[in-house]
Scaffold this motif. Structure first.
Motif, PDB file in Angstrom:
ATOM      1  N   PRO A  15      50.706  51.798  30.979  1.00  0.00           N
ATOM      2  CA  PRO A  15      50.776  50.723  31.981  1.00  0.00           C
ATOM      3  C   PRO A  15      49.948  49.506  31.589  1.00  0.00           C
ATOM      4  O   PRO A  15      48.893  49.230  32.157  1.00  0.00           O
ATOM      5  CB  PRO A  15      50.230  51.388  33.240  1.00  0.00           C
ATOM      6  N   THR A  16      50.444  48.772  30.583  1.00  0.00           N
ATOM      7  CA  THR A  16      49.772  47.551  30.143  1.00  0.00           C
ATOM      8  C   THR A  16      50.565  46.352  30.638  1.00  0.00           C
ATOM      9  O   THR A  16      51.793  46.368  30.616  1.00  0.00           O
ATOM     10  CB  THR A  16      49.695  47.505  28.610  1.00  0.00           C
ATOM     11  N   GLY A  17      49.899  45.314  31.048  1.00  0.00           N
ATOM     12  CA  GLY A  17      50.587  44.141  31.579  1.00  0.00           C
ATOM     13  C   GLY A  17      50.859  44.310  33.058  1.00  0.00           C
ATOM     14  O   GLY A  17      51.013  45.430  33.575  1.00  0.00           O
ATOM     15  N   GLY A  18      50.944  43.201  33.750  1.00  0.00           N
ATOM     16  CA  GLY A  18      51.091  43.215  35.197  1.00  0.00           C
ATOM     17  C   GLY A  18      52.321  43.945  35.697  1.00  0.00           C
ATOM     18  O   GLY A  18      52.270  44.662  36.709  1.00  0.00           O
ATOM     19  N   GLY A  19      53.452  43.784  34.999  1.00  0.00           N
ATOM     20  CA  GLY A  19      54.692  44.407  35.453  1.00  0.00           C
ATOM     21  C   GLY A  19      54.628  45.914  35.450  1.00  0.00           C
ATOM     22  O   GLY A  19      54.997  46.578  36.434  1.00  0.00           O
ATOM     23  N   SER A 240      48.516  39.725  29.148  1.00  0.00           N
ATOM     24  CA  SER A 240      49.546  40.092  28.181  1.00  0.00           C
ATOM     25  C   SER A 240      50.043  38.828  27.486  1.00  0.00           C
ATOM     26  O   SER A 240      49.640  37.708  27.828  1.00  0.00           O
ATOM     27  CB  SER A 240      50.707  40.791  28.893  1.00  0.00           C
ATOM     28  N   ALA A 241      50.936  38.991  26.516  1.00  0.00           N
ATOM     29  CA  ALA A 241      51.483  37.848  25.773  1.00  0.00           C
ATOM     30  C   ALA A 241      52.544  37.159  26.619  1.00  0.00           C
ATOM     31  O   ALA A 241      53.746  37.281  26.403  1.00  0.00           O
ATOM     32  CB  ALA A 241      52.072  38.318  24.443  1.00  0.00           C
ATOM     33  N   TYR A 242      52.098  36.396  27.577  1.00  0.00           N
ATOM     34  CA  TYR A 242      52.921  35.789  28.611  1.00  0.00           C
ATOM     35  C   TYR A 242      52.532  34.319  28.708  1.00  0.00           C
ATOM     36  O   TYR A 242      51.349  33.976  28.623  1.00  0.00           O
ATOM     37  CB  TYR A 242      52.673  36.570  29.902  1.00  0.00           C
ATOM     38  N   GLY A 316      52.917  30.026  36.925  1.00  0.00           N
ATOM     39  CA  GLY A 316      53.293  31.400  37.213  1.00  0.00           C
ATOM     40  C   GLY A 316      53.575  31.593  38.683  1.00  0.00           C
ATOM     41  O   GLY A 316      53.521  30.661  39.490  1.00  0.00           O
ATOM     42  N   SER A 317      53.913  32.839  39.027  1.00  0.00           N
ATOM     43  CA  SER A 317      54.269  33.172  40.399  1.00  0.00           C
ATOM     44  C   SER A 317      53.643  34.519  40.735  1.00  0.00           C
ATOM     45  O   SER A 317      53.064  35.187  39.871  1.00  0.00           O
ATOM     46  CB  SER A 317      55.792  33.230  40.534  1.00  0.00           C
ATOM     47  N   GLY A 318      53.752  34.935  42.000  1.00  0.00           N
ATOM     48  CA  GLY A 318      53.194  36.209  42.393  1.00  0.00           C
ATOM     49  C   GLY A 318      51.675  36.185  42.362  1.00  0.00           C
ATOM     50  O   GLY A 318      51.034  35.146  42.469  1.00  0.00           O
ATOM     51  N   THR A 319      51.080  37.380  42.224  1.00  0.00           N
ATOM     52  CA  THR A 319      49.628  37.480  42.128  1.00  0.00           C
ATOM     53  C   THR A 319      49.243  38.003  40.752  1.00  0.00           C
ATOM     54  O   THR A 319      50.035  38.657  40.086  1.00  0.00           O
ATOM     55  CB  THR A 319      49.064  38.430  43.210  1.00  0.00           C
ATOM     56  N   ASN A 320      48.026  37.713  40.350  1.00  0.00           N
ATOM     57  CA  ASN A 320      47.522  38.137  39.045  1.00  0.00           C
ATOM     58  C   ASN A 320      46.805  39.483  39.174  1.00  0.00           C
ATOM     59  O   ASN A 320      45.736  39.566  39.807  1.00  0.00           O
ATOM     60  CB  ASN A 320      46.541  37.105  38.492  1.00  0.00           C
ATOM     61  N   ILE A 321      47.354  40.528  38.566  1.00  0.00           N
ATOM     62  CA  ILE A 321      46.749  41.860  38.664  1.00  0.00           C
ATOM     63  C   ILE A 321      45.365  41.885  38.032  1.00  0.00           C
ATOM     64  O   ILE A 321      44.491  42.648  38.442  1.00  0.00           O
ATOM     65  CB  ILE A 321      47.684  42.909  38.039  1.00  0.00           C
TER      66      ILE A 321
END
Length: 827
Positions: A15-19, A240-242, A316-321
């Motif tokens: 489970p790496t990265g926000g998604g 992540s690479a985003y 960006g959108s949403g929230t930052n984990i």
């Protein structure tokens, strides 16, 4: 026991990265009565299929994508300058991975609750879900339409990909029973931009496993620093690479680290390995440390070693984990407004929100004030425990899904929630780097009234030749004749070699054709004489600058009005005319008819008066089933793309041929039917040779058919009925409006056009691609073909347009121009 299936196009573990973290956090603990299966895949080649348990109730199954899928994805990366599109273009190319699609469908069929995490998988299984029985959930990690437009919108290939995301997310948003949004801001976007009812949008925030990420003791913090070989004060950033993370790292390297030399900046995660960050590593100072990917155990060490968490996000959108990671271990945090978006900490706040200008000073303030840092860290941890613990969020979501499923089962059936939604205008409004593109209303006021029954009208026009204005005049005259108007055609004298094949087709026995002028040479006295002899006192001039000069046009208008003849001038291209010529005609009493509403606005601003808007007319020809026409014509390609118009370089046929070559990867049996008559010019012959050479070089002879005969329009439309959609990939043109587009509309097929001024008046019934690059055309065509809702919307708009602007109604508008002062007579 309700069965739950969650679908996305990435693995969960690790489970790496926000998604991936959100996937694990949300669905690991829905409850014992909700056995959950996650169907995912790998967005890189190599791994094999796997099936394993992630928790007592969550099972992960990852099905690899096909070799063909990755090959096409690599090709499309080339079109986008090396940037990956495997996620956003997933709905367009994942049919190349049938094992994944069939696996997803098999689990959907057995499920009571179907959750789409991201919108990417939905279009590929839309026909499998049962809207009447299954609870359909869209788990929105971001408001993707806006996010992807921010990240990809480049006025070309990226914009087309972003528009495809918009149409995909829009449809899923309306088809879903419920939307899970990460933040209040995203909830508002779904309501205000997509028109989704507030009652079906639930805010389900991101979170953190608070029992795993705990604050360190002083000894644990010191040991973490020693084991990581870090000294002094440490600021940590995770990502992540985003795109937005890369943007934040650049800010850290250029705007923070050089001015805080005693503070060590640790940048953890895949963002360290992004191509765009490579150059920063070489230039960065001694106080910047890039860790690359880190395991959960190592990430915890870095978090414990840190003294402050920073989150300088600007898009960006949403929230930052990452914010919840910082908060869970009790770090004081400085973040931008976007970095802190969607996190409600109450009062007093659990972190400092700073703008760019004061970000550095905010860091210094926290590090210099131990009491403030301690208070912020403590409040951050308390906020996580009360609101943002995955353990609580997942359990609560399970209860909510159970309630919603029971409510749905009590309903008889589900209506189609998107039938009346205008997905076309939503998609087009996100194009052109989000330039304004408002839909236009169809129809005329008092459209069923004719203002005088019977009479005579003279029309100066080309006639019976290969010319769009000649065709326009032909259908106008035919419609006028049905209202019992006799038309005197004052036509051009033309060589037989350029006559239309339909020269002998009489639309009415009352038409009287007098050939009195050649291109560039017309005498006002000949016009007046013929009008007087034939009892005509209403004269319409169908004018284009290529017919004769403006001085001759003004001379005719002046002579006619002096002779008591009322004059109107249909101007097919005012952009290349002198303003003084338009003003002169108005001063002589002429009424100026313009096809484009926008052109009328422009001319009014320049002080031109007596302007009347009458759009191009369109034929209402009975439709035929595409399959029947294909069988009749021996055209067996599917999908079959059509195009229409004289074969000239600015029509973009070569680019469309290249787009077909690109699309063969997605649609191996694709075909192109070009109804492109040769124009009597050298450039047309030369362009035909270029098209044929291209067809041969690309080995598309069996896929592309170009018919260069000048056919009767009704016959041309009959050919176009074989097509699944029509594309007019025009380059820039200074013409006022497109007659070809209106012939394409008459074929009653979904119509794709380039975003050119010539098509602006039909923008509300066409899908607009951003330019004529073959890759851009290919994405636009694939997007339309892959969206049944978009195809349906295009067809509906087409029908409404034909109903509003059929030739009988256009003729009626012409009659109003002449007889505006007389009392209307209802038909």
């Amino acid at each position: 026991m309700p069965r739950v299936t969650v679908l996305d196009m990435q693995p969960i573990d690790p489970p790496t990265g926000g998604g991936r973290i959100r996937l694990l956090g949300l669905y690991h603990g829905l409850g014992e009565r909700f056995p959950t299966t996650y169907i995912g895949t790998y967005d890189w080649p190599g791994p094999s299929k796997r099936q394993h348990k992630l928790s007592a109730t969550l099972e992960e199954i990852d099905i690899p994508l096909s070799k063909a899928h990755f090959e096409v994805s690599e090709k499309w990366k080339y079109f986008f300058g090396g940037r990956t599109v495997i996620d956003t273009a997933f709905p367009l190319m994942a049919h190349l991975s049938p094992e994944f699609i069939e696996g997803a469908k098999s689990f959907i069929k057995k499920s009571d609750i179907v959750i789409f995490s991201h919108p990417w998988v939905y279009p590929l299984v839309r026909e499998t879900i049962d809207l009447s029985k299954q609870l359909i959930v869209y788990d929105s990690h971001n408001f993707e339409g806006m996010l992807r437009t921010e990240l990809l919108d480049d006025g070309g290939f990226g914009t087309e990909i972003a528009k495809h995301v918009v149409t995909t997310e829009y449809e899923l948003s309306h088809r879903a029973d419920i939307i899970l949004a990460c933040s209040k801001e995203d909830c508002q976007y779904f309501n205000q931009i997509y028109g989704v009812d507030d009652e079906k949008i639930i805010e389900v925030p991101n979170g953190v496993f608070s029992t795993i990420l705990t604050p360190p003791t002083p000894d644990q913090k010191e040991l973490a620093k020693i084991s990581l070989k870090l000294r002094g004060k440490i600021a940590i950033f995770l990502g992540s690479a985003y795109g937005p993370n890369i943007e934040a790292v650049k800010f850290i390297c250029y705007q923070l680290a050089p001015y805080l030399p005693d503070l060590n900046f640790v940048i953890c995660g895949g963002v360290s390995d992004a191509v765009e960050v490579d150059a920063l590593k070489k230039k960065s100072g001694q106080n910047i440390h890039f860790t690359g990917f880190v395991s959960d155990e190592l990430k915890l060490k870095y978090l414990w070693a840190a003294d402050i968490g920073i989150n300088p996000m600007f898009s960006g959108s949403g929230t930052n984990i990452k914010m919840f990671d910082f908060m869970s271990v009790g770090l004081p945090i400085v973040a931008t407004q976007i970095g802190a978006r969607g996190i409600d900490t109450g009062s007093p706040p659990a972190f400092i929100v700073s703008d760019v200008k004061n970000f550095l000073k905010s860091i210094e303030r926290v590090l210099s004030d131990k009491s403030l840092a301690s208070q912020l860290g403590k409040r951050a941890r308390e906020t996580v425990e009360s609101q943002y613990s995955w353990e609580k969020i997942s359990s609560s979501l399970g209860h909510k899904l159970g309630e919603l499923l029971e409510k749905k089962r009590l309903r008889d059936a589900s209506e189609d929630r998107v039938t009346n939604k205008d997905i076309l205008s939503i998609s087009n409004s996100y194009g052109g780097c989000q330039k304004e593109n408002q839909a236009r209303d169809f129809g005329f006021q008092n459209e069923h009234l004719v203002l005088k029954a019977g009479g005579k009208i003279g029309i100066i026009t080309t006639w019976g030749i290969r010319c769009g204005i000649a065709e326009y005049s032909k259908y106008l005259v035919e419609a006028l004749s049905k209202y019992n108007y006799d038309c005197l055609i004052l036509s051009n004298i033309t060589d037989e070699s350029v006559r239309s094949d339909t020269r002998g087709h009489d639309v009415s026995s009352s038409i009287n054709v007098k050939e009195i002028w050649r291109h560039g040479n017309i005498q006002a006295c000949d016009v007046i004489y013929n009008c007087k002899v034939n009892g005509v006192n209403k004269l319409n001039i169908q004018y284009h600058a290529g017919f004769f000069n403006e001085e001759s046009l003004i001379n005719i208008v002046g002579s006619a009005t002096n002779a008591g003849i009322e004059v109107s001038v249909t101007l097919h291209n005012t952009k290349i005319m002198e303003i003084k010529s338009l003003n002169k005609m108005v001063s002589l009493g002429a009424k100026l008819i313009i096809h484009s509403a926008d052109e009328i606005k422009r001319l009014k601003k320049l002080g031109i008066k007596n302007l009347i808007h009458i759009p191009h007319g369109v034929l209402d020809i009975p439709d035929e089933l595409s399959l029947d026409v294909k069988n009749r014509l021996g055209l067996y390609r599917s999908p079959l793309i059509g195009t229409f118009g004289f074969l000239r370089p600015h029509k973009g046929v070569c680019e469309l041929i290249e787009a077909v070559q690109i699309l063969r990867d997605l649609f191996p049996n694709i075909g192109l039917l070009g109804m492109n008559a040769l124009y009597p010019s050298d450039d047309s012959e030369n362009y035909l040779k270029k098209c044929n050479d291209l067809i041969n070089n690309l080995k598309l002879r069996e896929h592309v058919t170009i018919n260069t005969h000048f056919l009767d329009i009704e016959k041309t439309v009959s050919y176009l009925h074989a097509c699944d959609l029509i594309v007019l990939p025009y380059h820039y043109s200074n013409e006022g409006a497109s007659g070809s587009a209106h012939i394409a509309i008459a074929a009653k097929r979904p119509l794709i056009v380039t975003r050119q001024e010539i098509f602006k008046d039909i923008s509300s019934l066409t899908y607009q691609v951003e330019n004529t690059f073959p890759s851009v055309l290919a994405v636009g065509i694939a997007s339309v073909l892959s969206s049944p809702l978009l195809l349906q919307n295009l067809k509906e708009k087409n029908k409404l347009y034909i109903d509003a602007y059929c030739w009988s109604k256009i003729a009626n508008e012409y009659l109003k121009v002449f007889f505006v002062e007389e009392k209307p007579i209802a038909l």
